[in-house]
Design a protein around this motif. Structure first.
Motif, PDB file in Angstrom:
ATOM      1  N   GLY A 248       0.818  -1.212   0.000  1.00  0.00           N
ATOM      2  CA  GLY A 248       0.000   0.000   0.000  1.00  0.00           C
ATOM      3  C   GLY A 248       0.848   1.258   0.000  1.00  0.00           C
ATOM      4  N   MET A 249       1.911   1.255   0.785  1.00  0.00           N
ATOM      5  CA  MET A 249       2.819   2.405   0.833  1.00  0.00           C
ATOM      6  C   MET A 249       3.462   2.650  -0.529  1.00  0.00           C
ATOM      7  N   ALA A 260       2.257  -2.718  16.101  1.00  0.00           N
ATOM      8  CA  ALA A 260       2.643  -4.089  16.414  1.00  0.00           C
ATOM      9  C   ALA A 260       3.818  -4.549  15.554  1.00  0.00           C
ATOM     10  N   GLY A 261       4.654  -5.390  16.145  1.00  0.00           N
ATOM     11  CA  GLY A 261       5.675  -6.150  15.429  1.00  0.00           C
ATOM     12  C   GLY A 261       6.421  -5.403  14.359  1.00  0.00           C
ATOM     13  N   GLY A 262       6.523  -6.070  13.182  1.00  0.00           N
ATOM     14  CA  GLY A 262       7.299  -5.532  12.083  1.00  0.00           C
ATOM     15  C   GLY A 262       6.701  -4.316  11.418  1.00  0.00           C
ATOM     16  N   ILE A 263       5.438  -4.005  11.724  1.00  0.00           N
ATOM     17  CA  ILE A 263       4.848  -2.781  11.168  1.00  0.00           C
ATOM     18  C   ILE A 263       5.613  -1.565  11.674  1.00  0.00           C
ATOM     19  N   ARG A 264       6.086  -1.640  12.907  1.00  0.00           N
ATOM     20  CA  ARG A 264       6.827  -0.513  13.483  1.00  0.00           C
ATOM     21  C   ARG A 264       8.109  -0.223  12.708  1.00  0.00           C
ATOM     22  N   VAL A 265       8.673  -1.250  12.071  1.00  0.00           N
ATOM     23  CA  VAL A 265       9.881  -1.054  11.264  1.00  0.00           C
ATOM     24  C   VAL A 265       9.569  -0.210  10.033  1.00  0.00           C
ATOM     25  N   GLN A 266       8.350  -0.330   9.519  1.00  0.00           N
ATOM     26  CA  GLN A 266       7.989   0.322   8.268  1.00  0.00           C
ATOM     27  C   GLN A 266       7.434   1.732   8.434  1.00  0.00           C
ATOM     28  N   ILE A 267       6.707   1.970   9.516  1.00  0.00           N
ATOM     29  CA  ILE A 267       5.956   3.214   9.658  1.00  0.00           C
ATOM     30  C   ILE A 267       6.667   4.191  10.597  1.00  0.00           C
ATOM     31  N   ASN A 268       7.003   5.360  10.065  1.00  0.00           N
ATOM     32  CA  ASN A 268       7.423   6.487  10.894  1.00  0.00           C
ATOM     33  C   ASN A 268       6.148   7.235  11.257  1.00  0.00           C
ATOM     34  N   ASN A 269       5.695   7.039  12.471  1.00  0.00           N
ATOM     35  CA  ASN A 269       4.363   7.486  12.872  1.00  0.00           C
ATOM     36  C   ASN A 269       4.166   8.983  12.626  1.00  0.00           C
ATOM     37  N   GLY A 270       3.126   9.294  11.854  1.00  0.00           N
ATOM     38  CA  GLY A 270       2.809  10.670  11.542  1.00  0.00           C
ATOM     39  C   GLY A 270       3.546  11.213  10.332  1.00  0.00           C
ATOM     40  N   VAL A 271       4.488  10.433   9.813  1.00  0.00           N
ATOM     41  CA  VAL A 271       5.278  10.876   8.656  1.00  0.00           C
ATOM     42  C   VAL A 271       4.974  10.015   7.433  1.00  0.00           C
ATOM     43  N   SER A 272       5.153   8.691   7.569  1.00  0.00           N
ATOM     44  CA  SER A 272       4.894   7.788   6.443  1.00  0.00           C
ATOM     45  C   SER A 272       3.670   6.911   6.668  1.00  0.00           C
ATOM     46  N   GLY A 273       2.904   7.229   7.694  1.00  0.00           N
ATOM     47  CA  GLY A 273       1.708   6.464   8.040  1.00  0.00           C
ATOM     48  C   GLY A 273       1.347   6.743   9.487  1.00  0.00           C
ATOM     49  N   ASP A 292      -8.855  15.418   4.712  1.00  0.00           N
ATOM     50  CA  ASP A 292      -7.708  16.283   4.394  1.00  0.00           C
ATOM     51  C   ASP A 292      -6.916  15.671   3.239  1.00  0.00           C
ATOM     52  N   GLU A 293      -7.238  16.095   2.024  1.00  0.00           N
ATOM     53  CA  GLU A 293      -6.575  15.548   0.832  1.00  0.00           C
ATOM     54  C   GLU A 293      -5.087  15.837   0.830  1.00  0.00           C
ATOM     55  N   ALA A 294      -4.687  17.009   1.300  1.00  0.00           N
ATOM     56  CA  ALA A 294      -3.273  17.368   1.325  1.00  0.00           C
ATOM     57  C   ALA A 294      -2.496  16.463   2.278  1.00  0.00           C
ATOM     58  N   LEU A 295      -3.095  16.115   3.415  1.00  0.00           N
ATOM     59  CA  LEU A 295      -2.442  15.210   4.364  1.00  0.00           C
ATOM     60  C   LEU A 295      -2.290  13.825   3.745  1.00  0.00           C
ATOM     61  N   ARG A 296      -3.342  13.342   3.068  1.00  0.00           N
ATOM     62  CA  ARG A 296      -3.241  12.038   2.402  1.00  0.00           C
ATOM     63  C   ARG A 296      -2.089  12.032   1.399  1.00  0.00           C
ATOM     64  N   ALA A 297      -1.979  13.117   0.638  1.00  0.00           N
ATOM     65  CA  ALA A 297      -0.928  13.187  -0.373  1.00  0.00           C
ATOM     66  C   ALA A 297       0.454  13.223   0.273  1.00  0.00           C
ATOM     67  N   ARG A 298       0.605  14.000   1.340  1.00  0.00           N
ATOM     68  CA  ARG A 298       1.917  14.105   1.997  1.00  0.00           C
ATOM     69  C   ARG A 298       2.348  12.770   2.593  1.00  0.00           C
ATOM     70  N   ILE A 299       1.433  12.115   3.293  1.00  0.00           N
ATOM     71  CA  ILE A 299       1.747  10.812   3.885  1.00  0.00           C
ATOM     72  C   ILE A 299       2.064   9.803   2.784  1.00  0.00           C
ATOM     73  N   GLY A 300       1.286   9.825   1.699  1.00  0.00           N
ATOM     74  CA  GLY A 300       1.500   8.880   0.610  1.00  0.00           C
ATOM     75  C   GLY A 300       2.853   9.041  -0.049  1.00  0.00           C
TER      76      GLY A 300
END
Length: 338
Positions: A248-249, A260-273, A292-300
């Motif tokens: 998805g990213m 949880a678990g390996g998700i924490r390795v992938q997600i920088n909370n508030g930055v990439s998800g 907030d379309e702009a927030l969706r775009a920035r995170i994406g």
């Protein structure tokens, strides 16, 4: 059970486990299968190393979440790791504390192949054609969780979060896409039935289990639904890594994930998800992103760049080739960090 559910393995269950692995080893021998290096994945085949010729290098790769394991089952199985030359985990937090330091450990997270049908972003017209045929309204917003129907994926919590969020986002739809059920998961059908009960009477919740009902391949369906969704979720309570998060990213979508678990390795909370710990918190993030379309775009954008740098197949291939080369040269690779 190993990931933390309650219970113990009975002597009869352990006998069945070892007998099945012995049959695999016998079949490999009957087919004269040999290799300089074997990569053995997950607990299902963990006993295999002691059954293979010792001249061959054996690496065990653990993909499951061992951050809070069932200690009884862990004690039964972890001694088997000592028969390997190398162990690979997706993150340091999943390495059991009592594993010892005899067998070297490499930290090498999984990765996705960006060139597959599932991971090559689909154009929106094609995506809408596919998910429209699945009974989803293309004119209304869609959120999706792509994962098998499994206790640890918390599909009930996803439904609860959706229902809370829908109060602020009228017309919202939810798809739970579980078309790739694990063949070694006997609980899948039971979990699906309880999820279906939880969703009963709600026409905005779409559940998908049977891949034979799809007009195109599972990979095309996953691609289409991910591309068409405003927000993706993976609200796991245990997760070895979570390649559906990575997928998805890579498509530039904001993903809300269980902390949880390996998700924490992938997600920088508030930055990439976003990482969440409850249905209510998940619903709050859903509303925030959907409004907030702009927030969706920035995170994406941040999400896709993170995958590009860290979680694509060339990096994983290099990790595995490094291990293989070390075996062939008669030395073990250095251990790795996060």
């Amino acid at each position: 059970m190993l990931q933390g559910s309650e219970g113990e393995l009975s002597p009869e269950e352990l006998d069945t486990y070892f007998s099945c692995t012995q049959r695999v080893a016998d079949d490999m021998k009957a087919k004269s299968l040999t290799a300089n290096v074997w990569f053995v994945h997950d607990p299902q085949l963990l006993p295999l190393a002691r059954l293979l010729p010792k001249k061959e290098g054996e690496t065990w790769i653990c993909h499951i979440d061992l951050t809070t394991p069932n200690k009884s089952v862990l004690d039964d199985l972890m001694p088997l790791t000592q028969d390997y030359d190398q162990l690979i985990f997706s993150q340091q937090a999943c390495v059991p504390k009592d594993l010892g330091d005899i067998v070297p450990v490499l930290i090498a997270p999984p990765a996705i192949d960006p060139l597959t049908i599932k991971n090559t972003p689909m154009n929106m017209d094609q995506a809408q054609t596919i998910f429209s045929a699945m009974g989803i309204d293309t004119s209304r917003p869609l959120i999706t969780q792509v994962s098998r129907f499994d206790l640890w994926k918390d599909p009930w919590g996803v439904i609860d979060a959706f229902r809370i969020a829908r109060e602020s986002v009228p017309g919202l739809q939810l798809a739970l896409l579980g078309l790739s059920q694990a063949t070694d998961d006997p609980e899948g059908a039971k979990v699906f039935n309880t999820v279906a009960d939880h969703a009963t009477g709600d026409p905005d919740i779409h559940l998908y289990l049977d891949s034979s009902e799809m007009l195109v391949s599972v990979d095309e369906v996953v691609n289409a639904v991910q591309m068409a969704s405003k927000v993706l979720m993976q609200k796991s309570t245990r997760e070895g890594f979570g390649l559906t998060v990575t997928e998805g990213m890579w498509k530039g979508k904001p993903v809300i994930d269980g902390d949880a678990g390996g998700i924490r390795v992938q997600i920088n909370n508030g930055v990439s998800g976003f990482l969440v710990s409850s249905p209510y918190e998940c619903a709050q993030r859903l509303v925030e992103l959907l409004q907030d379309e702009a927030l969706r775009a920035r995170i994406g954008v941040a999400a896709k760049e993170s995958v590009r740098q860290l979680f694509l197949l060339p990096r994983l291939a290099l990790d595995y080739l490094t291990v293989a080369l070390a075996h062939v040269n008669g030395r073990l690779p250095a251990t790795g960090g996060d």
